[in-house]
Design a protein around this motif. Structure first.
Motif, PDB file in Angstrom:
ATOM      1  N   ILE A   1      -3.074   0.347  -4.220  1.00 16.76           N
ATOM      2  CA  ILE A   1      -2.751  -1.039  -3.888  1.00 16.76           C
ATOM      3  C   ILE A   1      -1.908  -1.610  -5.020  1.00 16.76           C
ATOM      4  O   ILE A   1      -2.332  -1.635  -6.178  1.00 16.76           O
ATOM      5  CB  ILE A   1      -4.026  -1.880  -3.712  1.00 16.76           C
TER       6      ILE A   1
ATOM      7  N   PHE B   1       0.849  -1.191   0.000  1.00 16.98           N
ATOM      8  CA  PHE B   1       0.000   0.000   0.000  1.00 16.98           C
ATOM      9  C   PHE B   1       0.886   1.243   0.000  1.00 16.98           C
ATOM     10  O   PHE B   1       1.799   1.363   0.825  1.00 16.98           O
ATOM     11  CB  PHE B   1      -0.908   0.019   1.234  1.00 16.98           C
TER      12      PHE B   1
ATOM     13  N   PRO C   1      -0.840  -0.370   5.639  1.00 14.39           N
ATOM     14  CA  PRO C   1      -1.083   1.025   5.272  1.00 14.39           C
ATOM     15  C   PRO C   1      -0.327   1.975   6.193  1.00 14.39           C
ATOM     16  O   PRO C   1      -0.318   1.793   7.417  1.00 14.39           O
ATOM     17  CB  PRO C   1      -2.599   1.179   5.439  1.00 14.39           C
TER      18      PRO C   1
ATOM     19  N   ALA D   1      -7.141  -5.101   0.815  1.00 17.30           N
ATOM     20  CA  ALA D   1      -7.366  -3.864   1.563  1.00 17.30           C
ATOM     21  C   ALA D   1      -8.355  -4.081   2.699  1.00 17.30           C
ATOM     22  O   ALA D   1      -8.205  -3.533   3.795  1.00 17.30           O
ATOM     23  CB  ALA D   1      -7.867  -2.769   0.620  1.00 17.30           C
TER      24      ALA D   1
END
Length: 541
Positions: free
Chosen positions: A28, A12, A214, A59
């Protein structure tokens, strides 16, 4: 038997809002441990689609609430159409389609144009946002880019070495209603150039590298003073958009509470209908306070969260920061800290803006603006006007640039005194400000020289208002000289060339008797005298 997914992982990378410094979303990226699955996906549309679906599911496993950027090759869209399985995956993941941007990547060569446009239209109909990726370093024709009308255009960082190209792309994006992003930013110099050229978003190693999780923290260089200067009309709301926390209008209070407690940075939740139109706004503090009261959880947990919300405050994507402040100023003062929803032409939420971001940016712009004001007239200097000239040239707009001064001003000062001369200059400055309408900009260069930028159709009323006034200093009559150059789109390259065209016109105006006004066109040798008469030479002897 091993599946192709066994050695595939996803990383990410945050997309950064260059105005607020916040994370606007996550791209992504497929990261195979071996082999070149992306090359295979380029040749096999079905595999590319499966990669996109897997990216969405990856995700979801990371439980991120940020908007997502999912990569799909242009050829895949042309072959497979609107990608219904991707839409199904997004819905199954509990995400909304307008929270996902489809990054359409090259190659575009040999891709059936109409099939691609039809696929993009189908994706838009499902609610997805569209990004044209790889612009400037790929094979995307300019005509196709315009026909795609993307919501976002991504430029390769190599184009930052050619700032004129980036500024031109920003102008095109403004016409298309798109945001401009630069990818591959690795240095602070590149970040500064991206901001100076007008990019609103960026991503790259400078901010945060691609990672399995992330990014929680990103590095964003501070804005330099020359970048913070903004047009007098106010910065666009697009520059301040943050990701919105969205839930269906039917969400329960328990669902909203779970979202807020799991995301401490979220200041509020927007409840949207099936089309993505905000119907209620739930403020974090007021909502949690209601639930924390006596019997609050028992009373509200299983009931619709809409009961604890307020009517949403919304602005369009084309609004300015000042217009957002107008929205905040109207109504309940207790809601000044509420996020303002930004909606597209269909009323769908594309993000939110926070009052603190707007106030910070507007305060910075006012400080910079105040530093450049002339102390006598409180008008901006030449930089503010010439900067607007360059913006109009880049936008392909016609304009009229004028130079106004007082005839024989030194003699006026010597005869009437410097105090009377200063009062004359202040009075002319006030008259120019009062006559300026719409997009007209007035600058005081210094001494008795003023610079005026106006639309051609606004020129005559302004000139008549100022030139027809009976000017005097210390009881002595005073005349003015006005020189104007009309610049059609493409006639000048920058403000320097426009000023060079204006110089001989000023000389011609000063040669006239009484109050004079000369008008010429950029690139033309002749000019028109609209006020004044040619001086009669003195008789010989």
């Amino acid at each position: 038997m091993r599946s192709w997914t066994d050695n595939l992982r996803f990383a990410f990378q945050p997309v950064i809002n260059l105005t607020t410094g916040g994370v606007a979303g996550l791209e992504i990226l497929a990261r195979p441990e071996s082999g070149d699955i992306l090359a295979e996906a380029r040749r096999q549309p079905e595999l590319d689609l499966r990669l996109a679906v897997s990216a969405v599911r990856a995700a979801v496993r990371k439980e991120t609430l940020l908007p997502l950027y999912v990569n799909v090759f242009a050829g895949t869209l042309a072959d497979l159409g609107g990608l219904p399985s991707l839409h199904d995956a997004v819905r199954e993941a509990g995400r909304l389609a307008w929270e996902v941007t489809i990054d359409i990547g090259p190659p575009y060569t040999h891709v059936p144009r109409q099939a691609l446009l039809d696929a993009v239209s189908a994706l838009r109909g499902q609610g997805f946002r569209i990004c044209a990726d790889g612009v400037g370093d790929g094979d995307l024709p300019l005509r196709l880019l315009v026909d795609l009308a993307p919501d976002l255009v991504k430029l390769d960082a190599s184009l930052l070495a050619r700032p004129a190209a980036v500024r031109a792309m920003r102008t095109l994006c403004d016409q298309l209603g798109a945001l401009l992003s630069v990818e591959g930013v690795e240095t602070e110099g590149q970040c500064s150039r991206a901001r100076a050229a007008g990019a609103q978003l960026a991503q790259g190693e400078l901010f945060a590298p691609p990672a399995r999780l992330p990014a929680a923290d990103v590095y964003v260089p501070p804005r330099s003073a020359e970048v913070m200067a903004m047009p007098p009309s106010g910065p666009s709301v697009r520059e301040f958009v943050r990701p919105a926390a969205l839930l269906p209008a039917t969400a329960s209070a328990a669902q909203v509470r779970a979202l807020l407690t799991g995301a401490p940075d979220v200041s509020g939740v927007l409840l949207v209908d099936r089309s993505g139109v905000p119907v209620r706004s739930v403020h974090r503090s007021r909502f949690l306070l209601s639930l924390s009261g006596r019997y609050g959880h028992a009373l509200y947990a299983d009931r619709p969260a809409a009961r604890l919300g307020d009517p949403p405050r919304t602005v369009g994507v084309n609004a300015t920061a000042w217009e957002v402040l107008d929205v905040v100023a109207v109504g309940d003062r207790g809601r000044t800290s509420d996020d303002v929803a930004v909606v597209d032409e269909h009323g769908r939420c594309v993000g939110v803006v926070r009052l603190a971001d707007l106030l910070r940016a507007l305060a910075e712009s006012r400080v910079e603006e105040a530093a450049g004001l002339n102390p006598l007239t409180r008008l901006p200097g030449s930089d503010a006007v010439t900067g607007e000239v360059d913006r109009r040239i880049a936008a392909g707009r016609a304009f009229a640039l004028s130079w106004l001064d007082v005839d024989h001003f030194k003699q006026v000062n010597d005869g009437a005194g410097f105090a009377a001369g200063d009062e004359l200059i202040r009075a002319i400055g006030r008259a120019l400000q009062q006559a300026a309408t719409g997009a007209t900009r007035v600058g005081h260069i210094g001494g008795d020289d003023f610079l005026v930028l106006a639309d051609p159709e606004a020129l005559d009323p302004l000139a008549c208002t100022v030139l027809d006034a009976p000017w005097s200093a210390g009881g002595r009559p005073v005349t003015l000289s006005l020189a104007t150059v009309l610049c059609a789109p493409g006639s000048v390259a920058d403000h320097r060339q426009a000023a060079a065209c204006l110089a001989p016109l000023k000389k011609a105006a000063k040669a006239l008797q009484g109050t004079g006004w000369v008008v010429g066109r950029a690139g033309a040798a002749d000019h028109e005298v609209r006020r004044g008469s040619t001086r009669t030479p003195a008789p010989a002897g």
